[in-house]
Design a protein around this motif. Structure first.
Motif, PDB file in Angstrom:
ATOM      1  N   LEU A 108      16.304  87.319 -20.583  1.00 41.49           N
ATOM      2  CA  LEU A 108      16.147  87.602 -22.013  1.00 41.49           C
ATOM      3  C   LEU A 108      16.856  86.543 -22.853  1.00 41.49           C
ATOM      4  N   LYS A 109      18.015  86.092 -22.391  1.00 41.04           N
ATOM      5  CA  LYS A 109      18.743  85.045 -23.110  1.00 41.04           C
ATOM      6  C   LYS A 109      17.946  83.738 -23.134  1.00 41.04           C
ATOM      7  N   LEU A 110      17.127  83.516 -22.103  1.00 38.81           N
ATOM      8  CA  LEU A 110      16.309  82.298 -22.046  1.00 38.81           C
ATOM      9  C   LEU A 110      15.058  82.395 -22.916  1.00 38.81           C
ATOM     10  N   GLY A 111      14.838  83.564 -23.539  1.00 32.57           N
ATOM     11  CA  GLY A 111      13.728  83.696 -24.466  1.00 32.57           C
ATOM     12  C   GLY A 111      12.556  84.512 -23.968  1.00 32.57           C
ATOM     13  N   LEU A 112      12.628  85.020 -22.721  1.00 33.91           N
ATOM     14  CA  LEU A 112      11.542  85.860 -22.229  1.00 33.91           C
ATOM     15  C   LEU A 112      11.647  87.241 -22.878  1.00 33.91           C
ATOM     16  N   ASN A 113      10.499  87.901 -23.049  1.00 35.65           N
ATOM     17  CA  ASN A 113      10.534  89.281 -23.519  1.00 35.65           C
ATOM     18  C   ASN A 113      10.596  90.219 -22.313  1.00 35.65           C
ATOM     19  N   HIS A 114      10.635  91.510 -22.565  1.00 33.14           N
ATOM     20  CA  HIS A 114      10.805  92.470 -21.474  1.00 33.14           C
ATOM     21  C   HIS A 114       9.669  92.387 -20.461  1.00 33.14           C
ATOM     22  N   ALA A 115       8.451  92.318 -20.943  1.00 33.02           N
ATOM     23  CA  ALA A 115       7.303  92.275 -20.034  1.00 33.02           C
ATOM     24  C   ALA A 115       7.335  91.010 -19.180  1.00 33.02           C
ATOM     25  N   GLN A 116       7.636  89.877 -19.794  1.00 34.66           N
ATOM     26  CA  GLN A 116       7.689  88.610 -19.058  1.00 34.66           C
ATOM     27  C   GLN A 116       8.808  88.608 -18.027  1.00 34.66           C
ATOM     28  N   ALA A 117       9.974  89.139 -18.404  1.00 34.74           N
ATOM     29  CA  ALA A 117      11.103  89.193 -17.472  1.00 34.74           C
ATOM     30  C   ALA A 117      10.800  90.123 -16.304  1.00 34.74           C
ATOM     31  N   THR A 118      10.166  91.254 -16.598  1.00 33.81           N
ATOM     32  CA  THR A 118       9.801  92.195 -15.542  1.00 33.81           C
ATOM     33  C   THR A 118       8.808  91.576 -14.576  1.00 33.81           C
ATOM     34  N   ILE A 119       7.790  90.928 -15.091  1.00 37.24           N
ATOM     35  CA  ILE A 119       6.789  90.288 -14.234  1.00 37.24           C
ATOM     36  C   ILE A 119       7.428  89.172 -13.398  1.00 37.24           C
ATOM     37  N   PHE A 120       8.295  88.376 -14.021  1.00 38.20           N
ATOM     38  CA  PHE A 120       8.964  87.293 -13.299  1.00 38.20           C
ATOM     39  C   PHE A 120       9.788  87.846 -12.138  1.00 38.20           C
ATOM     40  N   LEU A 121      10.591  88.875 -12.391  1.00 40.41           N
ATOM     41  CA  LEU A 121      11.446  89.435 -11.347  1.00 40.41           C
ATOM     42  C   LEU A 121      10.627  90.152 -10.278  1.00 40.41           C
ATOM     43  N   GLY A 122       9.532  90.790 -10.683  1.00 40.43           N
ATOM     44  CA  GLY A 122       8.646  91.413  -9.711  1.00 40.43           C
ATOM     45  C   GLY A 122       8.018  90.381  -8.782  1.00 40.43           C
ATOM     46  N   LEU A 123       7.589  89.251  -9.359  1.00 41.12           N
ATOM     47  CA  LEU A 123       7.006  88.177  -8.548  1.00 41.12           C
ATOM     48  C   LEU A 123       8.057  87.540  -7.632  1.00 41.12           C
ATOM     49  N   PHE A 124       9.288  87.441  -8.130  1.00 42.43           N
ATOM     50  CA  PHE A 124      10.377  86.926  -7.297  1.00 42.43           C
ATOM     51  C   PHE A 124      10.583  87.821  -6.083  1.00 42.43           C
TER      52      PHE A 124
END
Length: 367
Positions: free
Chosen positions: A287-303
C-alpha cells in the motif's frame, strides 16, 4: 456431485447470511471502529466470520455421511471453541492469555483425540521420528502459531479470503485424490463460503471477517496442513508427485508463515514486543508503494501461488532441505526488493500516517 453441491450450498448460505449480519451489526452498533492502531476510517461490521462458519458447517453436515462425520468429531469440537472465542473477541476484546488458553485447548482436542500430529521432521535437517511426549506439545505449538499467523494477514480487503481459497482448494484436491472424502468436503465447503464472503469483502469492504473468521480459517488450515504432511507423500496430483510434503506444505502456507516471521524479526530487531501491532506487514508495504487493496491482494495471492507451483514442480527432483532453501531464498529476495523499493520512496523505518481519504483505507484489525 455431492462435493459440488456442498460448495454451492456453502456459497448460498453465506451469501444470504452476510447482508443480515451487516444490517444487524449496524443496527446495534456492533462495528469495528477506527482507532490509533487501525487504518480504516469508517466503522465497519466485523462479524463476517459468522456467515462463513454457518455456511460451510451446513454444507459439511449435509454432504458428509454420518459414519465419516464421526472422524471429524473432535476437530469440529475444537473448531466450535475457536468460533465462540472469536465471536466473544469481536464483540468485546478478550485478554491475550484467555485467547491463547482457548486455542491451546482446541488444538489439544485435534492433536490428542483426532491424532492429527507431527510425528517427526520427515528427514528435514536429517531429523526423523520424534517421541510422542515431544510430538504432542510441539504440534499444539505449531497449530496455535499457524492459527495466529493467518490472523495477522487479515489486514486488507479480500486478502485473507483469497489466500484461504488458494490453500484450501489445494488441500481439497489432495484429500480428494487420497480418498479423505470428509476432509475434502470440509476444505471445499469453506472455499464456497469464502467466495460468497469476498463479494462483500472486496474493496471497498462492507464487512470484515473479524477474529471469528480469521481464527476459524487459521485453525482449519493449520490442522489440515499437519494432516497433509502425514498423508501426502507418494500421492500423484495430475503431473505432480508429492515426495517432500513438509516443504510443499510450507509453500502452500508461505504468505502467512513468511509475513509472520518477517514482521516478528523486524519487531525483535527494533527491540519491540513481537505482539505489538505495527504497519510492517507485506500488505502495508504494498500500500505504501501505491497499490490499492485489490492490487495488493492479487499480487500477494499470485506470490503464494507462484511459490506453491514452484514447489510442486521441483519436488520430484529435490528433498525437503533443498526445496526449503530455494523457498527461503525467494522469500528473502522479495523482502530485499520490497525494502529497496520502500527505501527509495522514503517509507522504510517510518510510521506511515493515517490518510484521510481514499477507498483503500479499510484495513481490519491485525497485529
Amino acid at each position: 456431485m455431492s462435493i459440488i453441491i456442498s460448495i454451492i450450498a456453502a456459497f448460498i448460505v453465506t451469501f444470504i447470511l452476510l447482508p443480515i449480519i451487516i444490517k444487524v451489526s449496524r443496527s446495534v452498533d456492533l462495528l469495528d471502529a477506527p482507532d490509533r492502531r487501525k487504518i480504516h476510517r469508517v466503522s465497519t461490521p466485523a462479524l463476517g466470520g459468522i456467515g462463513i462458519f454457518v455456511g460451510f458447517m451446513v454444507a459439511v453436515f449435509m454432504a458428509v455421511p454420518l459414519a465419516e462425520l464421526a472422524t471429524l468429531k473432535f476437530f469440529l469440537f475444537g473448531l466450535i471453541i475457536i468460533f465462540f472465542m472469536g465471536i466473544r473477541d469481536d464483540i468485546s476484546s478478550l485478554m491475550a492469555k484467555h485467547k491463547l488458553l482457548a486455542q491451546v485447548f482446541a488444538a489439544f482436542l485435534v492433536v490428542y483425540f483426532s491424532d492429527i500430529r507431527l510425528t517427526g521432521f520427515y528427514g528435514m535437517f536429517g531429523i526423523g521420528e520424534m517421541p510422542e511426549w515431544f510430538s504432542i506439545p510441539f504440534t499444539i505449538f505449531v497449530l496455535v502459531g499457524l492459527t495466529n499467523s493467518f490472523n495477522l494477514i487479515d489486514g486488507i480487503d479480500g486478502l485473507a479470503g483469497t489466500i484461504g481459497i488458494l490453500i484450501l482448494s489445494f488441500f481439497g484436491w489432495v484429500f480428494l485424490t487420497g480418498g479423505y472424502y470428509a476432509y475434502s468436503v470440509l476444505c471445499l465447503s469453506v472455499v464456497g463460503s469464502l467466495f460468497a464472503f469476498l463479494l462483500y469483502n472486496w474493496n471497498p469492504s462492507r464487512v470484515f471477517m473479524g477474529d471469528t473468521g480469521s481464527m476459524i480459517l487459521g485453525f482449519i488450515i493449520s490442522s489440515l496442513a499437519i494432516l497433509f504432511i502425514n498423508v501426502a507423500p507418494g500421492m500423484t496430483l495430475g503431473y505432480f508427485e508429492i515426495t517432500s510434503s513438509v516443504s510443499v506444505c510450507i509453500a502452500a502456507l508461505i504468505l502467512p508463515i513468511f509475513d509472520t516471521v518477517r514482521v516478528f524479526t523486524i519487531r525483535f530487531s527494533n527491540g519491540k514486543n513481537p505482539l505489538d501491532p505495527d504497519r510492517n506487514h507485506l500488505h502495508h508495504g504494498l500500500l505504501k508503494l501505491g497499490l490499492n487493496h485489490a492490487q495488493a491482494t492479487i499480487f500477494l495471492g499470485l506470490f503464494n501461488l507462484l511459490i506453491l507451483s514452484m514447489a510442486l514442480l521441483l519436488d520430484p527432483y529435490l528433498g525437503n532441505g533443498s526445496l526449503m532453501l530455494i523457498i527461503t531464498a525467494m522469500c528473502v529476495g522479495v523482502t530485499m526488493t520490497l525494502g529497496y523499493k520502500l527505501k527509495r520512496k522514503g517509507h522504510l523505518g517510518k510510521i506511515t500516517p493515517v490518510a484521510t481519504k481514499s477507498s483503500d483505507l479499510y484495513i481490519s484489525k491485525s497485529a
